[in-house]
Design an enzyme around this catalytic site. Structure first.
Site, PDB file in Angstrom:
ATOM      1  N   SER A   1      61.813  16.425 -51.348  1.00  0.00           N
ATOM      2  CA  SER A   1      62.646  16.521 -52.539  1.00  0.00           C
ATOM      3  C   SER A   1      62.643  17.955 -53.030  1.00  0.00           C
ATOM      4  O   SER A   1      61.588  18.601 -53.064  1.00  0.00           O
ATOM      5  CB  SER A   1      62.110  15.600 -53.640  1.00  0.00           C
ATOM      6  OG  SER A   1      62.947  15.633 -54.775  1.00  0.00           O
TER       7      SER A   1
ATOM      8  N   HIS B   1      70.298  20.153 -55.553  1.00  0.00           N
ATOM      9  CA  HIS B   1      69.256  19.146 -55.381  1.00  0.00           C
ATOM     10  C   HIS B   1      69.448  18.474 -54.031  1.00  0.00           C
ATOM     11  O   HIS B   1      70.579  18.177 -53.631  1.00  0.00           O
ATOM     12  CB  HIS B   1      69.362  18.081 -56.484  1.00  0.00           C
ATOM     13  CG  HIS B   1      68.707  16.786 -56.131  1.00  0.00           C
ATOM     14  ND1 HIS B   1      69.429  15.644 -55.834  1.00  0.00           N
ATOM     15  CD2 HIS B   1      67.400  16.447 -55.993  1.00  0.00           C
ATOM     16  CE1 HIS B   1      68.588  14.662 -55.554  1.00  0.00           C
ATOM     17  NE2 HIS B   1      67.352  15.120 -55.639  1.00  0.00           N
TER      18      HIS B   1
ATOM     19  N   ASN C   1      67.289  15.435 -51.420  1.00  0.00           N
ATOM     20  CA  ASN C   1      66.179  14.504 -51.309  1.00  0.00           C
ATOM     21  C   ASN C   1      66.453  13.583 -50.134  1.00  0.00           C
ATOM     22  O   ASN C   1      67.535  12.993 -50.054  1.00  0.00           O
ATOM     23  CB  ASN C   1      66.067  13.697 -52.617  1.00  0.00           C
ATOM     24  CG  ASN C   1      65.093  12.545 -52.519  1.00  0.00           C
ATOM     25  OD1 ASN C   1      65.350  11.561 -51.835  1.00  0.00           O
ATOM     26  ND2 ASN C   1      63.999  12.650 -53.225  1.00  0.00           N
TER      27      ASN C   1
ATOM     28  N   ARG D   1      64.379  10.424 -47.847  1.00  0.00           N
ATOM     29  CA  ARG D   1      63.173   9.618 -47.917  1.00  0.00           C
ATOM     30  C   ARG D   1      63.276   8.398 -46.999  1.00  0.00           C
ATOM     31  O   ARG D   1      64.364   7.936 -46.658  1.00  0.00           O
ATOM     32  CB  ARG D   1      62.926   9.170 -49.354  1.00  0.00           C
ATOM     33  CG  ARG D   1      64.105   8.446 -49.955  1.00  0.00           C
ATOM     34  CD  ARG D   1      64.039   8.376 -51.473  1.00  0.00           C
ATOM     35  NE  ARG D   1      65.239   7.736 -52.017  1.00  0.00           N
ATOM     36  CZ  ARG D   1      66.377   8.376 -52.258  1.00  0.00           C
ATOM     37  NH1 ARG D   1      66.463   9.682 -52.028  1.00  0.00           N
ATOM     38  NH2 ARG D   1      67.432   7.743 -52.729  1.00  0.00           N
TER      39      ARG D   1
ATOM     40  N   GLY E   1      52.231   8.264 -59.904  1.00  0.00           N
ATOM     41  CA  GLY E   1      52.443   9.447 -59.073  1.00  0.00           C
ATOM     42  C   GLY E   1      51.944  10.730 -59.717  1.00  0.00           C
ATOM     43  O   GLY E   1      51.553  10.773 -60.882  1.00  0.00           O
ATOM     44  N   ARG E   2      51.993  11.769 -58.920  1.00  0.00           N
ATOM     45  CA  ARG E   2      51.493  13.076 -59.350  1.00  0.00           C
ATOM     46  C   ARG E   2      52.515  13.696 -60.309  1.00  0.00           C
ATOM     47  O   ARG E   2      53.610  14.080 -59.914  1.00  0.00           O
ATOM     48  CB  ARG E   2      51.286  13.964 -58.129  1.00  0.00           C
ATOM     49  CG  ARG E   2      50.646  15.304 -58.443  1.00  0.00           C
ATOM     50  CD  ARG E   2      50.327  16.059 -57.145  1.00  0.00           C
ATOM     51  NE  ARG E   2      49.614  17.278 -57.447  1.00  0.00           N
ATOM     52  CZ  ARG E   2      50.190  18.451 -57.689  1.00  0.00           C
ATOM     53  NH1 ARG E   2      51.514  18.548 -57.661  1.00  0.00           N
ATOM     54  NH2 ARG E   2      49.465  19.524 -57.949  1.00  0.00           N
ATOM     55  N   ILE E   3      52.144  13.820 -61.580  1.00  0.00           N
ATOM     56  CA  ILE E   3      53.085  14.246 -62.615  1.00  0.00           C
ATOM     57  C   ILE E   3      53.641  15.631 -62.330  1.00  0.00           C
ATOM     58  O   ILE E   3      54.832  15.899 -62.537  1.00  0.00           O
ATOM     59  CB  ILE E   3      52.412  14.210 -64.004  1.00  0.00           C
ATOM     60  CG1 ILE E   3      51.964  12.779 -64.331  1.00  0.00           C
ATOM     61  CG2 ILE E   3      53.359  14.738 -65.071  1.00  0.00           C
ATOM     62  CD1 ILE E   3      53.077  11.762 -64.335  1.00  0.00           C
ATOM     63  N   GLU E   4      52.798  16.546 -61.859  1.00  0.00           N
ATOM     64  CA  GLU E   4      53.276  17.892 -61.539  1.00  0.00           C
ATOM     65  C   GLU E   4      54.432  17.835 -60.552  1.00  0.00           C
ATOM     66  O   GLU E   4      55.390  18.604 -60.657  1.00  0.00           O
ATOM     67  CB  GLU E   4      52.130  18.732 -60.960  1.00  0.00           C
ATOM     68  CG  GLU E   4      51.017  19.064 -61.943  1.00  0.00           C
ATOM     69  CD  GLU E   4      51.452  20.064 -62.994  1.00  0.00           C
ATOM     70  OE1 GLU E   4      52.254  20.949 -62.666  1.00  0.00           O
ATOM     71  OE2 GLU E   4      50.988  19.956 -64.143  1.00  0.00           O
TER      72      GLU E   4
END
Length: 392
Positions: free
Chosen positions: A180, A194, A196, A198, A351-354
């Protein structure tokens, strides 16, 4: 999808000072899988340990693979393995091309993390370059068990059936891998991009043994300019069509409309940008064909975008142009935080917020009841977002 499965929060989004000429309106060393080419200047990447209050474990360098040797993972030749190899290759190639286009010597900062439940990811972010205000290119390969509401978010089913949702099956074993990226240039005449791509798999829910395994692909590439430059918009859409037409002439019209419909900001009655292609839950074709199609789409990102950046990155602009860009960035933030399925999935799976919030720009602007004057270049952009058109 703005943040997909993956996905550094941006800095505080504060309104910029009102420019004087706004016509009196009030401002309200990277290790890739064997056989994958390493990105140029990879030795210049700084590997930085995460110091967040998250359950992910920071790692000093990327592993050869995030997969386990379980028959469907490392060394199996599976779709999982080949999709991971593809997204990590594309991540390296895109980052190298963006660093070259930026031309400032700025380099992507890299965070590598592993997930106790299975898998991990690589987040790369470039900020405050000469050309790019913020560019994030992330990959993740994660697996384990997801709660039912996260499964429905991943499938776009959240909230559709009201109270009946509570009666659905229990935790679902899953695999999810994706790349992404969101690229926010500084120049108002250079568009945001953008992309992405998956791949998901789910096994039978824990309380429904014997149910069939499911898989699907999703993704897309879309363009969000602040000003319409038809040469650029037509070039971008032409590259998307070429990628689609290699597989099925019906793909481009179908996925172009899907993109226009998906990136719709309902409370504004407008689209986020000028579209591109988007597809999700795609499993009604041969799996190998769809893997090739996702790969072709990912490989078309640089040919679609880099020529536009090279043409527009040094275009002169005024404070008024910049203010309009910031207002459109506000729309970008609204869509990503309110409607984006990837953001919802990431939050509901812990999930990983960063990484989830990497799509947000460094700066954006909200101005009370702003309406561009009819006939202006700003109005033309807004009109195209309200009334999507075929560009080629």
């Amino acid at each position: 999808m703005a943040s997909s499965l993956l996905s550094t929060p941006s800095r505080t989004l504060a309104p910029a000072p009102a420019p004087a000429g706004l016509r009196g309106r009030a401002p309200a060393q990277v290790h890739l899988p064997r056989g994958c080419p390493a990105p140029r200047r990879s030795s210049a990447l700084r590997v930085r340990a995460s110091v967040a209050i998250e359950k992910e474990t920071p790692e000093s360098e990327p592993p050869p693979t995030f997969l386990r040797e379980d028959g469907r993972g490392a060394g199996s030749g599976s779709v999982r393995e080949r999709f991971e190899a593809m997204i990590r290759r594309v991540q390296g190639e895109v980052c190298a091309a963006l660093e070259e286009a930026d031309g400032s010597g700025a380099r992507f900062v890299e965070d590598v993390w592993s997930r106790p439940g299975g898998g991990g990811g690589i987040s790369r972010v470039l900020e405050d370059g000469r050309v790019f205000e913020k560019a994030g290119v992330n990959v993740s390969v994660v697996y384990g068990v997801m709660p039912p509401d996260a499964y429905r978010a991943a499938k776009g089913e959240a909230g559709k059936n009201g109270a009946a949702d509570a009666q659905k099956a229990g935790p679902v074993p899953f695999f999810a891998a994706g790349i992404s990226s969101v690229l926010h240039p500084k120049n108002p005449f250079a568009p945001t991009l953008h992309f992405n791509y998956r791949y998901f798999e789910t096994d039978a829910p824990k309380d429904a043994p014997g149910a069939p395994r499911q898989w699907w692909f999703g993704g897309g590439t879309d363009l969000t300019p602040s000003y319409i430059i038809e040469e650029d918009v037509k070039h971008f859409h032409s590259v998307q069509k070429q990628a689609c037409d290699k597989f099925d002439p019906g793909f481009h019209p179908r996925f172009k409309k899907w993109c226009d419909d998906y990136f719709y900001i309902k409370h504004r009655n407008e689209r986020r940008g000028l579209g591109g292609i988007f597809f999700d839950d795609l499993n009604d074709y041969d799996q190998e064909m769809l893997l090739s199609f996702a790969t072709e789409c990912a490989d078309s990102v640089l040919p679609a975008y880099i020529p536009i950046i090279e043409r527009r990155k040094d275009t002169p602009f005024t404070e008024e142009h910049k203010a309009w860009q910031q207002l459109r960035r506000g729309r970008y933030v609204e869509f990503n935080l309110v409607y984006d399925r990837g953001t919802t999935f990431g939050l509901k799976t812990g999930g990983r917020i960063e990484s989830i919030l990497v799509s947000l720009p460094l700066t954006a602007r909200w101005q009370y009841d702003h309406k561009p004057e009819e006939g202006t270049e700003e109005w033309k952009l807004l009109d195209a977002c309200i009334n999507p058109k075929d560009w080629i």
